[in-house]
Write a protein that holds these residues in place. Structure first.
Motif, PDB file in Angstrom:
ATOM      1  N   THR A 380      41.967  40.600  54.630  1.00 14.73           N
ATOM      2  CA  THR A 380      43.442  40.834  54.471  1.00 14.73           C
ATOM      3  C   THR A 380      43.917  40.768  53.170  1.00 14.73           C
ATOM      4  OG1 THR A 380      44.391  38.927  55.087  1.00 14.73           O
ATOM      5  CG2 THR A 380      44.178  40.546  56.765  1.00 14.73           C
ATOM      6  N   VAL A 381      42.940  40.644  52.144  1.00 11.36           N
ATOM      7  CA  VAL A 381      43.292  40.322  50.756  1.00 11.36           C
ATOM      8  C   VAL A 381      43.447  41.845  50.263  1.00 11.36           C
ATOM      9  CG1 VAL A 381      42.480  39.725  48.322  1.00 11.36           C
ATOM     10  CG2 VAL A 381      42.034  38.071  50.539  1.00 11.36           C
ATOM     11  N   PHE A 382      44.403  42.138  49.566  1.00 14.28           N
ATOM     12  CA  PHE A 382      44.723  43.367  48.894  1.00 14.28           C
ATOM     13  C   PHE A 382      44.062  43.332  47.540  1.00 14.28           C
ATOM     14  CE2 PHE A 382      47.591  43.132  52.475  1.00 14.28           C
ATOM     15  CZ  PHE A 382      47.618  44.559  52.712  1.00 14.28           C
ATOM     16  N   PRO A 383      43.454  44.478  47.001  1.00 14.74           N
ATOM     17  CA  PRO A 383      42.759  44.447  45.602  1.00 14.74           C
ATOM     18  C   PRO A 383      43.693  44.179  44.583  1.00 14.74           C
ATOM     19  CG  PRO A 383      42.457  46.457  46.859  1.00 14.74           C
ATOM     20  CD  PRO A 383      43.113  45.651  47.828  1.00 14.74           C
ATOM     21  N   ALA A 384      43.402  44.263  43.362  1.00 14.09           N
ATOM     22  CA  ALA A 384      44.213  44.408  42.308  1.00 14.09           C
ATOM     23  C   ALA A 384      44.713  45.678  42.008  1.00 14.09           C
ATOM     24  CB  ALA A 384      43.544  43.784  41.132  1.00 14.09           C
ATOM     25  N   THR A 385      43.726  46.881  42.395  1.00  9.00           N
ATOM     26  CA  THR A 385      44.321  48.282  42.287  1.00  9.00           C
ATOM     27  C   THR A 385      45.250  48.645  43.487  1.00  9.00           C
ATOM     28  OG1 THR A 385      42.507  48.783  43.742  1.00  9.00           O
ATOM     29  CG2 THR A 385      41.982  48.795  41.521  1.00  9.00           C
ATOM     30  N   TYR A 386      45.638  47.680  44.102  1.00  7.40           N
ATOM     31  CA  TYR A 386      46.684  48.176  45.464  1.00  7.40           C
ATOM     32  C   TYR A 386      47.915  48.347  44.620  1.00  7.40           C
ATOM     33  CZ  TYR A 386      49.408  48.201  49.629  1.00  7.40           C
ATOM     34  OH  TYR A 386      50.092  48.568  50.934  1.00  7.40           O
ATOM     35  N   PRO A 387      48.521  49.569  45.074  1.00 16.52           N
ATOM     36  CA  PRO A 387      49.803  50.014  44.255  1.00 16.52           C
ATOM     37  C   PRO A 387      50.772  48.966  44.177  1.00 16.52           C
ATOM     38  CG  PRO A 387      48.897  51.730  45.504  1.00 16.52           C
ATOM     39  CD  PRO A 387      48.135  50.500  46.196  1.00 16.52           C
ATOM     40  N   LEU A 388      51.276  48.142  45.124  1.00 18.83           N
ATOM     41  CA  LEU A 388      52.312  47.583  45.281  1.00 18.83           C
ATOM     42  C   LEU A 388      51.963  45.916  44.593  1.00 18.83           C
ATOM     43  CD1 LEU A 388      53.865  47.985  48.829  1.00 18.83           C
ATOM     44  CD2 LEU A 388      54.697  48.824  46.617  1.00 18.83           C
ATOM     45  N   ASN A 389      50.678  45.802  44.306  1.00 20.12           N
ATOM     46  CA  ASN A 389      50.146  44.294  43.953  1.00 20.12           C
ATOM     47  C   ASN A 389      49.922  44.501  42.273  1.00 20.12           C
ATOM     48  OD1 ASN A 389      48.619  42.137  43.324  1.00 20.12           O
ATOM     49  ND2 ASN A 389      46.811  42.452  44.203  1.00 20.12           N
ATOM     50  N   LYS A 390      51.018  43.594  41.661  1.00 15.52           N
ATOM     51  CA  LYS A 390      51.226  43.660  40.462  1.00 15.52           C
ATOM     52  C   LYS A 390      50.664  42.309  39.824  1.00 15.52           C
ATOM     53  CE  LYS A 390      53.507  47.520  40.901  1.00 15.52           C
ATOM     54  NZ  LYS A 390      52.883  48.593  40.607  1.00 15.52           N
ATOM     55  N   LEU A 391      49.914  41.452  40.541  1.00 20.00           N
ATOM     56  CA  LEU A 391      49.602  40.282  40.012  1.00 20.00           C
ATOM     57  C   LEU A 391      48.352  40.331  39.119  1.00 20.00           C
ATOM     58  CD1 LEU A 391      50.037  38.035  43.074  1.00 20.00           C
ATOM     59  CD2 LEU A 391      51.354  37.850  41.049  1.00 20.00           C
ATOM     60  N   GLY A 392      47.437  41.635  39.012  1.00 20.45           N
ATOM     61  CA  GLY A 392      46.227  41.696  38.331  1.00 20.45           C
ATOM     62  C   GLY A 392      45.052  41.125  38.898  1.00 20.45           C
ATOM     63  N   ALA A 393      45.028  40.566  40.322  1.00 21.00           N
ATOM     64  CA  ALA A 393      44.141  40.069  40.972  1.00 21.00           C
ATOM     65  C   ALA A 393      44.208  40.114  42.329  1.00 21.00           C
ATOM     66  CB  ALA A 393      43.964  38.375  40.578  1.00 21.00           C
ATOM     67  N   PRO A 394      43.045  40.158  43.301  1.00 21.18           N
ATOM     68  CA  PRO A 394      43.249  40.380  44.581  1.00 21.18           C
ATOM     69  C   PRO A 394      44.212  39.331  45.160  1.00 21.18           C
ATOM     70  CG  PRO A 394      40.780  40.364  44.126  1.00 21.18           C
ATOM     71  CD  PRO A 394      41.724  40.021  42.752  1.00 21.18           C
ATOM     72  N   ALA A 395      45.140  39.893  46.226  1.00 22.06           N
ATOM     73  CA  ALA A 395      46.283  38.719  46.718  1.00 22.06           C
ATOM     74  C   ALA A 395      46.547  39.212  48.089  1.00 22.06           C
ATOM     75  CB  ALA A 395      47.488  39.302  45.592  1.00 22.06           C
ATOM     76  N   ARG A 396      47.198  38.135  48.785  1.00 17.46           N
ATOM     77  CA  ARG A 396      47.220  38.262  50.049  1.00 17.46           C
ATOM     78  C   ARG A 396      48.927  38.471  50.194  1.00 17.46           C
ATOM     79  NH1 ARG A 396      44.628  32.821  51.784  1.00 17.46           N
ATOM     80  NH2 ARG A 396      42.598  33.417  51.767  1.00 17.46           N
ATOM     81  N   LEU A 397      49.325  39.173  51.169  1.00 21.75           N
ATOM     82  CA  LEU A 397      50.569  39.792  51.581  1.00 21.75           C
ATOM     83  C   LEU A 397      51.293  38.972  52.690  1.00 21.75           C
ATOM     84  CD1 LEU A 397      52.872  41.764  51.115  1.00 21.75           C
ATOM     85  CD2 LEU A 397      52.167  43.133  52.853  1.00 21.75           C
ATOM     86  N   TYR A 398      52.156  38.359  52.405  1.00 16.89           N
ATOM     87  CA  TYR A 398      52.998  37.464  53.423  1.00 16.89           C
ATOM     88  C   TYR A 398      54.382  38.002  53.610  1.00 16.89           C
ATOM     89  CZ  TYR A 398      49.470  33.776  52.518  1.00 16.89           C
ATOM     90  OH  TYR A 398      48.392  32.948  52.380  1.00 16.89           O
ATOM     91  N   GLY A 399      54.860  37.829  54.663  1.00 23.91           N
ATOM     92  CA  GLY A 399      56.314  38.464  55.164  1.00 23.91           C
ATOM     93  C   GLY A 399      56.228  38.701  56.441  1.00 23.91           C
ATOM     94  N   GLN A 400      57.706  39.184  56.814  1.00 25.49           N
ATOM     95  CA  GLN A 400      57.810  39.608  58.301  1.00 25.49           C
ATOM     96  C   GLN A 400      57.628  40.977  58.393  1.00 25.49           C
ATOM     97  OE1 GLN A 400      60.959  37.661  60.317  1.00 25.49           O
ATOM     98  NE2 GLN A 400      61.395  36.451  58.828  1.00 25.49           N
TER      99      GLN A 400
END
Length: 947
Positions: A380-400
């Protein structure tokens, strides 16, 4: 003129209920009514003395009205003999969602038999803990009850299976003449729980004058939900334990227990490989500007739980029709038909969130197939190229997850239908009773708020128009991602009974009487799983059970007085089940009237519980009950050890329960010995000792000492792995995380409980000032022992056994004190319900020799609130007492006004951090023992008009 049913049912299994001495309509103008003989629950033979050899508590319709309650379930839940394993509506996570059951002597709802008019009723199709069958008492109409008899003794020799701890016999009105209309309204002082109830009963015809009687009763009751947020100003419901060194369970508050990654008011991306981990703000990206790192870490992005219930919304619509016809001088036909419908809306309040780690699949649980892990698709890690991911690195999404609406709910409608026919009369010196009936309970569950995570992550990763974590997604998307679905389960029971009683001869002390008969009972359970859950589409598969059983039985009782003042009886029953074979259960009773003021009584009975469809049929269920350290991924139990997977430490594994075809019935021996003291007509006291020894118990094998599970694991996927320096790195472990282990049922274990019960009643006339009355019922548990694999533990006064029915606890003492005053048209009643204090430990889980503060991984939910250390003040649950006040006043011969205040002094429930049988991690109180404290002060008023 109103006709009241004076007789009691016979037995559940022989046509014990309809005796030739049944209902007698008495003329209110009669000055000297003849002594009436009735059949009392626990015997087949009629008697004139109300004090029986076995302890029986009688709650009349008048007692129910004076309690101030408006439902049978509320009244029975406060019985002093009701104990561990009782099931209440406050347990949101129960398998038997929405229902309630009675557990006499703390031996679970499965060992307490509930009858209606002396006959069996189809059990609730959703079993307690997906195992124990019981009758749902929430659907029984309140105003149609003539009386309730509670037999506090084993009675399988009379009734057959399930009557191990005792019998609750709910006797509905048999005849009624005239019309009565009742209306009640009530409301809680602290919000929620507003109640409306309307009832009408109307009948015509007199059995003596007209030879028939017919009546119809209708009842409507609606109670609003009481939400957790309506009580969250109280500490036990706030979910925030930080002031005591614990953590907050409020949504969106980060803590060590959730690795400081808690879905809150704003979805956020987190870079698990970033320098500094959760301590570095640069690793977080909040998508909603209303929340930022500092505010989040301070707990400022929490979300108030407005969904979870302390008490679910419920609605009852009950219809009852009865017709009684005298067929001749000696024969009477009685027909009774009913439909009781209860609807409950039970929000579980679980936040529906994005998956916080690798998605490893769900476990499908489909009838006829083995468990199967499905919907596996990766990280479930979103790549750095994912449009909403602005961290510049693979990231996980947390939230309801937005746009789903209310959190996970399960609306539950139960419809209980019953048709019973009783024929009684005399033939060749025998009093004959024949009965037959059809009963059915259907439960329809409507599910919402569940998530098809496979569809969700596909939508999140679409190249065009991806799913928006901030909301505003299309209805078409949401219909696939969060589908609504319905599941229907049903339970049927048919019975036929024939019995006869007669006097055989005269003995020196009185007549020798015999009763004998035959019965046939057939059960059919059809409880399929919810399809989307079963297939693993929107979660792990739900419980299911299918099966049939037929019981054919013969029974007999012989009662007489061999000498003056000595009453004796022997009884026996032989049951043949087509599932396992035969059971023979004898019993014996005596009562010796030593003086007019003193009687000694005692009983002995063998009992049994036949294995049911959930245990020997086609059935399966998921369950979990204790924490472990993964033997591979957390070998030393330390989440900080390099190479360990922190989430695998203190992990609660899932078990898949399997059936076992060759199970034998549970068996029991029960004893009572007591004394009855009656120094005058206005003072009566009884003290009874009881002992119940249950053996060959049907338990899940995983709960026995020495059980070594064989774990089925998920495929290895990227997870957080401890780096040995206090942080984590993302990596693929050597094996996948635990998905589940399987466990069958076994005949193993023993439970033995002993105790004493005091029942003291007094009445005194004060002339023109009125009449005072008092009753005290006190139950003291001397011992409650369970034995498994040769090891015996004592649970009296503790929270054990935690694995049963929501972890109710086993306090040693419970009492009900009723004080009343009647004067002319006024009747005032005060009832005090008291529950003793008890330990928060469960010795059955190995915690007996441990200090409470270090028992977090063993006992209940402590790790929810405090991690590994619990403040000592929460190692014991305080005693609890509430006072209910009820006043009724006859404004005219036909009109009565009633008012009541439940929990008069607004007592709050004691804090219980061990139980899980409540509304979830946010609350810390015992919903089975202390629900009236959660409700708080409750006011109600009612009117009753008779004409």
């Amino acid at each position: 003129m109103q006709c009241k049913m004076k007789s009691l049912p016979l037995a559940v299994v022989g046509a014990l209920t309809v005796l030739a001495v049944p209902a007698m309509a008495q003329d209110a103008t009669a000055n000297q009514p003849a002594v009436q003989r009735v059949v009392v629950t626990g015997s087949l033979i009629s008697r004139a003395d109300k004090e029986t050899p076995a302890p029986v508590q009688v709650l009349t319709a008048e007692d129910l009205a004076k309690s101030g309650h408006t439902s049978v379930a509320e009244v029975l839940s406060s019985l002093s003999a009701n104990g561990q394993g009782t099931l209440g509506t406050g347990f949101a996570g129960a398998f038997a969602n929405g229902a309630a059951g009675v557990s006499l002597r703390g031996l679970t709802v499965g060992l307490t038999l509930v009858l209606i008019d002396g006959h069996r009723m189809a059990p609730y199709p959703l079993s307690d803990d997906a195992q124990r069958q019981f009758v749902d008492i929430t659907s029984i109409p309140f105003d149609a009850v003539e009386r309730i008899e509670v037999l506090k003794d084993g009675a399988s020799d009379i009734y057959g299976s399930d009557a191990v701890a005792g019998v609750v016999n709910v006797i509905l009105k048999k005849t009624y003449k005239g019309t009565s209309v009742k209306a009640d309204v009530g409301n809680s002082q602290h919000g929620g729980g507003k109640t409306h109830k309307v009832g009408i009963i109307s009948g015509f015809g007199d059995l003596v004058e007209d030879g028939y009687n017919a009546f119809v009763s209708a009842e409507f009751r609606h109670a609003d939900a009481i939400k957790v947020y309506q009580r969250d100003s109280q500490f036990w419901a706030s979910g925030d334990w930080r002031a005591l060194g614990g953590v907050s369970q409020q949504r969106g508050v980060p803590s060590a227990l959730n690795s400081f990654l808690a879905p809150g008011s704003s979805p956020f991306f987190y870079n698990p490989t970033g320098t500094g981990g959760v301590k570095n703000p640069a690793n977080f990206q909040f998508l909603d500007p209303s929340c930022n790192y500092d505010k989040y870490m301070a707990g400022g992005c929490w979300v108030r739980d407005t969904v979870s219930n302390l008490q679910p919304e419920s609605q009852n619509v009950n219809l009852l029709a009865g017709f009684t016809k005298k067929l001749g001088e000696d024969w009477t036909l009685a027909v009774k038909a009913s439909q009781f419908r209860r609807t409950g809306i039970n929000a579980r309040g679980l936040p529906t969130t994005f998956s916080a780690s690798s998605f490893t699949g769900n476990t499908a649980l489909i009838p006829g197939q083995g468990p199967n892990i499905v919907n596996i698709y990766g990280s479930t890690v979103f790549p750095a190229t994912y449009p909403l991911n602005k961290l510049g690195a693979p990231a996980r999404l947390y939230g309801q997850i937005p746009d789903i609406g209310p959190d996970r709910t399960q609306d539950n409608t139960s419809t209980a239908q019953r048709l019973a026919v009783d024929l009684t009369g005399s033939w060749m010196g025998w009093d004959i009773g024949a009965a037959g009936g059809l009963t059915k309970v259907e439960v329809k569950d409507r599910y919402s708020g569940y998530v098809n995570r496979y569809a969700l992550y596909q939508a999140l990763n679409r190249a065009t128009n991806p799913f928006n974590p901030l909301g505003g997604n299309s209805p078409a998307d949401m219909a696939v991602i969060s589908p609504r679905f319905v599941n229907v389960t049903e339970s049927k029971l048919q019975f036929a009974e024939l019995h006869g009683t007669r006097e055989l001869m005269q003995l020196p002390g009185g007549p020798l009487s015999i009763a004998t008969g035959l019965s046939w009972t057939h059960k059919d359970l059809n409880a399929p799983p919810a399809s989307l859950l079963s297939q693993g589409v929107v979660g792990n598969g739900s419980a299911y059970a299918f099966g049939k059983e037929t019981d054919t039985a013969a029974f007999a009782e012989l009662a007489g007085s061999p000498v003056k003042n000595l009453e004796t009886s022997v009884s026996a029953r032989y049951d043949h089940y087509d599932t396992y074979g035969n059971s023979f259960t004898p019993g014996a009773k005596f009562k010796w009237t030593a003086t007019p003021m003193l009687s000694i009584r005692g009983t002995f009975a063998k009992g049994f519980r036949a294995p049911n469809a959930a245990e020997v049929g086609t059935a399966s269920a998921f369950f979990s009950f204790h924490g472990i350290d993964d033997p591979i991924l957390c070998k030393d139990g330390n989440p900080k050890t390099a190479g360990n997977v922190p989430s695998a430490c203190g992990y609660t594994p899932t078990f898949v329960q399997l059936t076992t075809k060759d199970l034998q019935p549970e068996t029991s021996k029960s004893y009572t010995l007591g004394a009855i003291l009656e120094p005058s007509r206005d003072i009566n006291a009884s003290l009874d000792y009881y002992k119940i020894d249950v053996r060959n118990q049907i338990n899940t094998a995983s709960g026995l000492p020495g059980f070594v599970p064989s774990y089925v694991r998920n495929q290895p996927f990227p997870v957080d792995i401890a780096d040995g320096k206090g942080g984590t790195v993302q990596g693929i472990p050597s094996v996948g995380t635990i998905a589940y282990a399987t466990s069958g049922y076994v005949n193993a274990g023993r439970t033995m409980t002993t105790g004493a019960e005091l029942d003291l009643r007094a009445r005194h006339r004060f002339g023109d000032l009125g009449t005072g009355r008092a009753e005290l019922v006190l139950t003291h548990m001397i011992s409650y022992q369970i034995t498994n694999a040769g090891t015996t533990v004592e649970l009296a006064g503790t929270h054990g056994p935690a694995v049963i029915g929501g972890d109710t606890g086993s306090p040693k003492n419970r009492a009900n004190l009723t004080l009343g005053w009647d004067r002319g048209p006024m009747s005032l009643t005060a009832t005090v319900n008291w529950v003793d204090s008890y330990s928060a430990l469960d010795p059955a889980q190995g915690a007996a020799a441990m200090d409470c503060s270090h028992a977090a991984s063993v006992v209940g939910n402590r790790n929810y609130f405090f991690g590994s250390v619990t403040p000592p003040q929460f190692c014991r649950i305080s005693s609890f007492a509430t006072t209910d006040l009820n006043l009724s006043y006859k404004l005219s011969p036909n009109l009565t006004l009633r008012g009541s205040i439940l929990n008069l002094f607004d007592k709050q429930p004691p804090i219980d951090v061990a139980t899980y049988g409540n509304s979830g991690a946010l609350t810390a109180y015992n919903a089975s023992l202390h629900q009236s404290g959660a409700v708080g002060r409750f006011f109600s008023m009612g009117l009753n008009y008779q004409f």
